[in-house]
Design a protein around this motif. Structure first.
Motif, short mmCIF file in Angstrom:
data_model
loop_
_atom_site.label_atom_id
_atom_site.label_comp_id
_atom_site.label_asym_id
_atom_site.label_seq_id
_atom_site.Cartn_x
_atom_site.Cartn_y
_atom_site.Cartn_z
N THR A 165 -16.17 -25.22 39.65
CA THR A 165 -16.46 -26.46 38.93
C THR A 165 -15.99 -27.70 39.68
OG1 THR A 165 -14.40 -26.27 37.73
CG2 THR A 165 -16.34 -25.31 36.70
N VAL A 166 -15.51 -27.52 40.89
CA VAL A 166 -14.97 -28.66 41.63
C VAL A 166 -16.00 -29.77 41.78
CG1 VAL A 166 -14.14 -29.41 43.89
CG2 VAL A 166 -13.24 -27.32 42.87
N LYS A 167 -17.26 -29.42 42.02
CA LYS A 167 -18.29 -30.43 42.26
C LYS A 167 -19.01 -30.86 40.99
CE LYS A 167 -19.09 -28.64 46.92
NZ LYS A 167 -20.08 -28.05 47.86
N ASN A 168 -18.63 -30.34 39.85
CA ASN A 168 -19.36 -30.64 38.62
C ASN A 168 -18.43 -31.13 37.52
OD1 ASN A 168 -21.90 -29.66 39.65
ND2 ASN A 168 -21.09 -27.61 39.43
N LEU A 169 -17.48 -31.99 37.86
CA LEU A 169 -16.47 -32.40 36.88
C LEU A 169 -17.09 -33.16 35.70
CD1 LEU A 169 -13.35 -33.50 38.94
CD2 LEU A 169 -13.65 -31.48 37.51
N SER A 170 -17.96 -34.10 35.97
CA SER A 170 -18.53 -34.88 34.88
C SER A 170 -19.38 -34.01 33.96
CB SER A 170 -19.37 -36.03 35.45
OG SER A 170 -20.41 -35.52 36.26
N LEU A 171 -20.18 -33.11 34.55
CA LEU A 171 -20.98 -32.20 33.73
C LEU A 171 -20.07 -31.25 32.94
CD1 LEU A 171 -23.84 -31.36 36.25
CD2 LEU A 171 -23.99 -32.81 34.23
N LEU A 172 -19.02 -30.78 33.63
CA LEU A 172 -18.10 -29.87 32.95
C LEU A 172 -17.43 -30.55 31.77
CD1 LEU A 172 -16.45 -27.24 32.79
CD2 LEU A 172 -14.86 -28.25 34.42
N GLU A 173 -17.02 -31.80 31.96
CA GLU A 173 -16.34 -32.52 30.88
C GLU A 173 -17.27 -32.70 29.68
OE1 GLU A 173 -13.25 -36.24 30.49
OE2 GLU A 173 -14.66 -36.20 32.15
N ARG A 174 -18.54 -33.03 29.94
CA ARG A 174 -19.49 -33.17 28.84
C ARG A 174 -19.74 -31.84 28.14
NH1 ARG A 174 -25.15 -35.40 30.66
NH2 ARG A 174 -25.29 -33.26 31.45
N PHE A 175 -19.85 -30.79 28.93
CA PHE A 175 -20.09 -29.45 28.38
C PHE A 175 -18.90 -29.00 27.51
CE2 PHE A 175 -19.79 -24.80 28.81
CZ PHE A 175 -21.03 -24.43 28.30
N ILE A 176 -17.69 -29.22 28.01
CA ILE A 176 -16.48 -28.83 27.27
C ILE A 176 -16.37 -29.62 25.96
CG2 ILE A 176 -13.97 -29.05 27.31
CD1 ILE A 176 -13.99 -28.07 30.16
N THR A 177 -16.69 -30.90 26.03
CA THR A 177 -16.63 -31.72 24.81
C THR A 177 -17.58 -31.19 23.74
OG1 THR A 177 -16.06 -33.67 26.14
CG2 THR A 177 -16.91 -34.06 23.91
N ASP A 178 -18.78 -30.79 24.18
CA ASP A 178 -19.75 -30.24 23.22
C ASP A 178 -19.23 -28.94 22.60
OD1 ASP A 178 -21.42 -32.33 23.71
OD2 ASP A 178 -22.70 -31.26 25.14
N LEU A 179 -18.68 -28.05 23.44
CA LEU A 179 -18.21 -26.77 22.92
C LEU A 179 -17.00 -26.93 22.01
CD1 LEU A 179 -18.56 -24.41 26.02
CD2 LEU A 179 -20.12 -24.69 24.10
N LYS A 180 -16.04 -27.80 22.40
CA LYS A 180 -14.85 -27.98 21.58
C LYS A 180 -15.18 -28.59 20.22
CE LYS A 180 -11.07 -27.49 22.44
NZ LYS A 180 -10.16 -26.36 22.12
N SER A 181 -16.20 -29.45 20.20
CA SER A 181 -16.59 -30.06 18.93
C SER A 181 -17.15 -29.02 17.96
CB SER A 181 -17.63 -31.16 19.18
OG SER A 181 -18.84 -30.60 19.69
N GLU A 182 -17.64 -27.89 18.49
CA GLU A 182 -18.17 -26.82 17.64
C GLU A 182 -17.11 -25.79 17.26
OE1 GLU A 182 -21.18 -26.68 16.38
OE2 GLU A 182 -21.87 -28.50 17.36
N GLY A 183 -15.90 -25.92 17.83
CA GLY A 183 -14.81 -25.00 17.49
C GLY A 183 -14.61 -23.87 18.47
N PHE A 184 -15.37 -23.81 19.58
CA PHE A 184 -15.21 -22.75 20.57
C PHE A 184 -13.89 -22.93 21.33
CE2 PHE A 184 -19.85 -23.05 20.09
CZ PHE A 184 -20.15 -21.73 19.79
N GLY A 185 -13.35 -21.80 21.80
CA GLY A 185 -12.16 -21.84 22.64
C GLY A 185 -12.53 -21.91 24.10
N LEU A 186 -11.56 -22.40 24.93
CA LEU A 186 -11.80 -22.53 26.36
C LEU A 186 -10.64 -21.92 27.14
CD1 LEU A 186 -13.07 -26.21 26.51
CD2 LEU A 186 -14.45 -24.16 26.83
N ALA A 187 -10.98 -21.28 28.25
CA ALA A 187 -9.96 -20.67 29.10
C ALA A 187 -10.22 -21.09 30.54
CB ALA A 187 -9.98 -19.16 28.97
N ILE A 188 -9.16 -21.33 31.29
CA ILE A 188 -9.29 -21.58 32.73
C ILE A 188 -8.96 -20.27 33.43
CG2 ILE A 188 -6.92 -22.49 32.83
CD1 ILE A 188 -7.87 -24.21 35.22
N ASP A 189 -9.89 -19.79 34.24
CA ASP A 189 -9.76 -18.49 34.90
C ASP A 189 -9.19 -18.66 36.30
OD1 ASP A 189 -9.91 -15.79 35.18
OD2 ASP A 189 -12.06 -15.72 35.63
N ASP A 190 -8.50 -17.59 36.77
CA ASP A 190 -7.93 -17.57 38.13
C ASP A 190 -7.04 -18.78 38.38
OD1 ASP A 190 -9.35 -15.25 38.58
OD2 ASP A 190 -11.05 -16.28 39.47
N PHE A 191 -6.19 -19.14 37.40
CA PHE A 191 -5.33 -20.31 37.55
C PHE A 191 -4.36 -20.11 38.70
CE2 PHE A 191 -1.61 -22.91 36.74
CZ PHE A 191 -2.20 -24.15 36.48
#
Length: 856
Positions: free
Chosen positions: A736-762
């Motif tokens: 996701t390094v090259k897609n930060l703005s898209l990722l942020e929009r996508f995460i905002t949409d999912l969080k607003s619906e109640g979905f959980g998020l995980a960061i993999d290979d931290f």
């Protein structure tokens, strides 16, 4: 009311009371003295009058003689004193009037009538006249003439009248006129005494007031003094002494407000940001400047433990010193550290000086006057990589109260600076090992892809070539199985060192995973790449490791695949795929060789890729996507807490792993369809079983580019009937390094619906902390290499512990991947990690469940 006014009013009141009392007392004394004198004089006059009258009467007198006698008595008294002097009146009683008849006489008055009737004398002082009456009683000798009377009967009364008002006024006037000079002198003397006392009091009060008004800060207590007048009163000397005693006590117990505010303000410094961690030395320098706003402190130093016998000393100066000043403070710090019995004398001190960018420097005189008092705090059992102690050099340490406050400040600074330094070190180490393989210290797979992409871009811009070598150890599994993984790890380390030594200075060597290594050769064509590959082959042959005490030697060989950009591929993925094919061909041809691609090889590889793309597209179109479930165990009760859904593709009757088709699906633009199918199938299967845990899904970054993908996910989840709160989408930082703005929009949409998020290979990429700070993750999955190496690497264990502490502070659940043994699982429990995932917990399967080894 002022004290002077009070004293003056009191003095006037006392004077008035004294004067009035004196007037009253003197007047009363005069009245009593005059009354007594008039009484005695009346007695004498009455006695003389009675004697004269009796003498005449005893010779016998006629009526005319009696009247003349009385008229003479009355008239002579009036004539002598003109009516204002002593008067004698004789009044006849009824018995005499009855015997001798009426004669002319004045009105007796009340007092005389009472005497005539009662036979007793009396006196009165009325209208400025003193009157005294005496009864004339019949004696036996009187009965010869007064034959109608009896012995003791009242025959008359003598009244003596004496005016006294004018006499008293004359006496009083004379007395006060003579006393007036003395009274005026006394009043002047009293007024002077009041003025003198008031002046002394005002001087003393002004001195105290001036001294107290001069106290504006804690330091002013040191210079407090009261100018005492030796001619003032003893009581004021006592007050002055009490004030100075109070000031002394205050200096011993009071604390400067600025110091307390500064100490409270230190708590705000616990807000440790990434900027503070990055520029921690600048931050400490600012702390020293803050300290100098309340206490003069020349130096602040911190001591860090690098190794058992190695310490780093960071010295921060408020003003720049010369060489002598540096040596002086260095020796003072050494003395303070070596004097502590908990440490003894360290073998080595690495001392670093940090001076401010100020025009003003410490002068030689200031350095000579600098009192070398060092206040320091040391921890009991410092660990490697942690702070040992902190100290400050300040003149203020001579003051006991300031010394106590500095104790508290240093204790707080120890926590602040220690936390900053520790986080700075761990962050730096994490960033280093996020790019490095912990076993061989080579670049890891994540960095390899970044560097390969960078090198291809650079070659494209400069119209140059670059070569990729893919190296695979031959029969390495036999070494692990026969000699154990510890020996295998040592062999890998020896092999990495030998290969690295055979490469050029600018070549990039990385461990791709397991026994696979890759080399990026910048500005290298096929012939040059082949020559370097032959050197690598020779270096691998030279590697030898003693396997046991008997001296048995372990040797190995490698198979190398070679691919050149842009001759064999136009992007990084295809270049790697081509080199991978060449490596497998080298193994197929007998191992221990370098496989060079021919024109036919290039055509065959691309033909295979095209055929695979067609097969993957057909499988997706026919929905031959099968979900596999890998269990995730909750460590708070050995329960099945979650599953991760993995994709399998049925192609030509065989199941393909995700790593075999994901890149192809992304290239041909069907990855979003694949993700949707596997999510839909997994949710349908889970709904039919008794499982209420979390469900983890991996999402491809290519799918995030599509604006309708989030809407499709919501539709699929809603149709399944499973609550969004149970579904967790994994985002891999590298992708996701090259897609930060898209990722942020996508995460905002999912969080607003109640979905959980995980960061993999931290921890595997460059920007793990940046993503953790920017996005609201609910779960953190630690890079598996850290977990797998915890038993053999203290550094990896420390990294896992640090990541866990950071996640807990952010209220993020932690999942440990690559759990492949009970020993690793027990260590995770000690580190209080929330969830565990790996082959020891359970392998991916079509059914939901855990391994028998970890079930209760």
């Amino acid at each position: 009311m002022k004290l002077r006014s009070f004293i003056l009013a009191t003095s006037v009141a006392v004077g008035v009371v004294f004067l009035g009392g004196s007037w009253w007392a003197i007047s009363k004394g005069f009245d009593e003295a005059f009354s007594e004198h008039a009484r005695a004089q009346a007695d004498d006059v009455a006695a003389l009058t009675f004697s004269a009258m009796y003498e005449i009467m005893s010779r016998g007198w006629t009526r005319e003689e009696a009247e003349r006698f009385l008229a003479g008595i009355h008239g002579s008294e009036e004539g002598e004193d003109g009516g204002d002097g002593l008067k004698v009146m004789i009044f006849r009683a009824p018995a005499v009037i009855e015997r001798y008849g009426e004669i002319h006489q004045p009105d007796p008055g009340r007092l005389a009538r009472e005497t005539l009737s009662s036979g007793t004398g009396g006196e009165s002082a009325e209208f400025g006249v003193f009157r005294r009456t005496f009864p004339l009683k019949a004696e036996a000798r009187c009965l010869a003439c007064h034959d109608n009377a009896e012995v003791g009967e009242v025959l008359g009364a003598i009244e003596v009248r004496q005016p006294y008002e004018q006499v008293l006024w004359n006496v009083r006037s004379g007395f006060y006129l003579s006393a007036l000079p003395s009274l005026l002198f006394g009043m002047i003397l009293a007024a002077g005494a009041v003025w003198w006392v008031s002046r002394r009091i005002e001087r003393s009060v002004d001195a105290v007031e001036h001294s107290l008004e001069s106290i504006n800060s804690f330091d002013d207590l040191r210079h407090l003094s009261v100018d005492e007048d030796r001619h003032t009163f003893d009581e004021f000397h006592q007050v002055h002494g009490s004030i100075m005693s109070l000031a002394t006590k205050l200096r011993s117990v009071a604390v400067d407000k600025d110091i307390l505010l500064f100490e409270i303000g230190l708590l705000e410094k616990f807000v440790i940001t990434s900027e503070v961690i990055r520029d921690w030395r600048v931050y400490v320098g600012r702390l020293l400047e803050d300290i100098n706003t309340v206490i003069e402190a020349h130096v602040l130093f911190s001591v860090f433990k690098i190794d058992d016998e190695l310490f780093d000393v960071e010295i921060f100066w408020y003003l720049s010193p010369d060489d002598n000043g540096r040596k002086q403070i260095e020796q003072s710090i050494r003395d303070a550290l070596f004097a502590d019995s908990r440490f003894g004398e360290p073998a080595t001190l690495n001392i670093h000086h940090h001076t401010p960018e100020k025009e003003r420097t410490l002068t030689r005189a200031e350095q000579e006057e600098m009192v070398l008092r060092v206040k320091s705090f040391f921890v009991d059992r410092p660990r490697i990589g942690s702070i040992v102690g902190i100290g400050v050099q300040s003149d203020a340490l001579a003051d006991h109260t300031h010394s106590l406050v500095l104790d508290s400040i240093l204790s707080t600074l120890l926590n602040v600076v220690g936390s900053i330094k520790a986080i700075h070190k761990y962050t730096r180490d994490l960033e280093y090992y996020a790019t490095r393989d912990p076993l061989t210290d080579l670049y890891n797979q994540r960095v390899f892809w970044e560097l390969l992409g960078y090198e291809i871009g650079r070659s494209n811009r400069h119209n140059a070539k670059c070569t990729l070598l893919l190296i695979d150890l031959d029969n390495f599994k036999l070494i692990n199985d026969h000699y154990g993984h510890a020996t295998g790890d040592r062999f890998l380390q020896r092999f990495a060192e030998a290969v690295d030594a055979s490469l050029r200075g600018g070549d990039i060597l990385a461990r791709y995973g397991g026994d696979e290594f890759v080399v990026v050769l910048p500005e290298t064509d096929v012939e040059q790449g082949y020559a370097i590959a032959q050197r690598v082959l020779a270096a691998a042959k030279s590697v030898s490791l003693e396997a046991n005490p008997d001296g048995e030697q372990i040797r190995g060989s490698v198979s190398i695949g070679l691919a050149v950009y842009p001759d064999h591929a136009s992007d990084a993925k295809d270049l790697f795929l081509f080199a991978d094919n060449m490596m497998y061909r080298a193994k197929a041809e007998g191992k221990e060789r370098v496989s060079l691609p021919s024109t036919e090889d290039v055509m065959a590889v691309f033909r295979d890729v095209s055929e695979m793309g067609v097969a993957v597209l057909a499988a997706v179109n026919e929905r031959r996507v099968i979900p596999f479930f890998q269990p995730i165990m909750g460590l708070d009760g050995n329960r099945l807490a979650a599953v991760e859904v993995l994709s399998r593709l049925e192609v030509n009757g065989e199941l393909m792993r995700a790593d075999q088709f994901i890149e192809i699906a992304e290239k041909i633009g069907i990855i979003h369809r694949l993700d949707t199918i596997v999510i839909e199938a997994a949710l349908a299967q889970i709904k039919d079983i008794d499982f209420d845990g979390y469900i983890f899904f991996n999402l491809s970054p290519r799918a995030l580019v599509l604006s309708e993908f989030a809407r499709t996910l919501r539709t699929v989840v809603k149709a399944s009937g499973i609550a969004p709160e149970r579904i967790v989408f994994e985002i891999t930082e590298r992708d996701t390094v090259k897609n930060l703005s898209l990722l942020e929009r996508f995460i905002t949409d999912l969080k607003s619906e109640g979905f959980g998020l995980a960061i993999d290979d931290f921890g595997s990429g460059f920007s793990s902390f940046h993503y953790l700070r920017r996005f609201p993750f609910d779960f953190l999955k630690i890079e598996g290499d850290f977990i797998a190496n915890m038993l053999n690497s203290e550094r990896d264990r420390v990294f896992v512990q640090s990541i866990t502490s950071l996640a807990k502070a952010l209220n993020i659940k932690v999942v440990a991947e690559f759990v492949e043994s009970d020993e690793v699982l027990q260590m995770l429990r000690e580190l209080e990690i929330d969830f565990a995932q790996g082959y020891y917990i359970g392998r991916p399967d079509r059914k939901v469940g855990m391994s028998e080894a970890v079930r209760i």
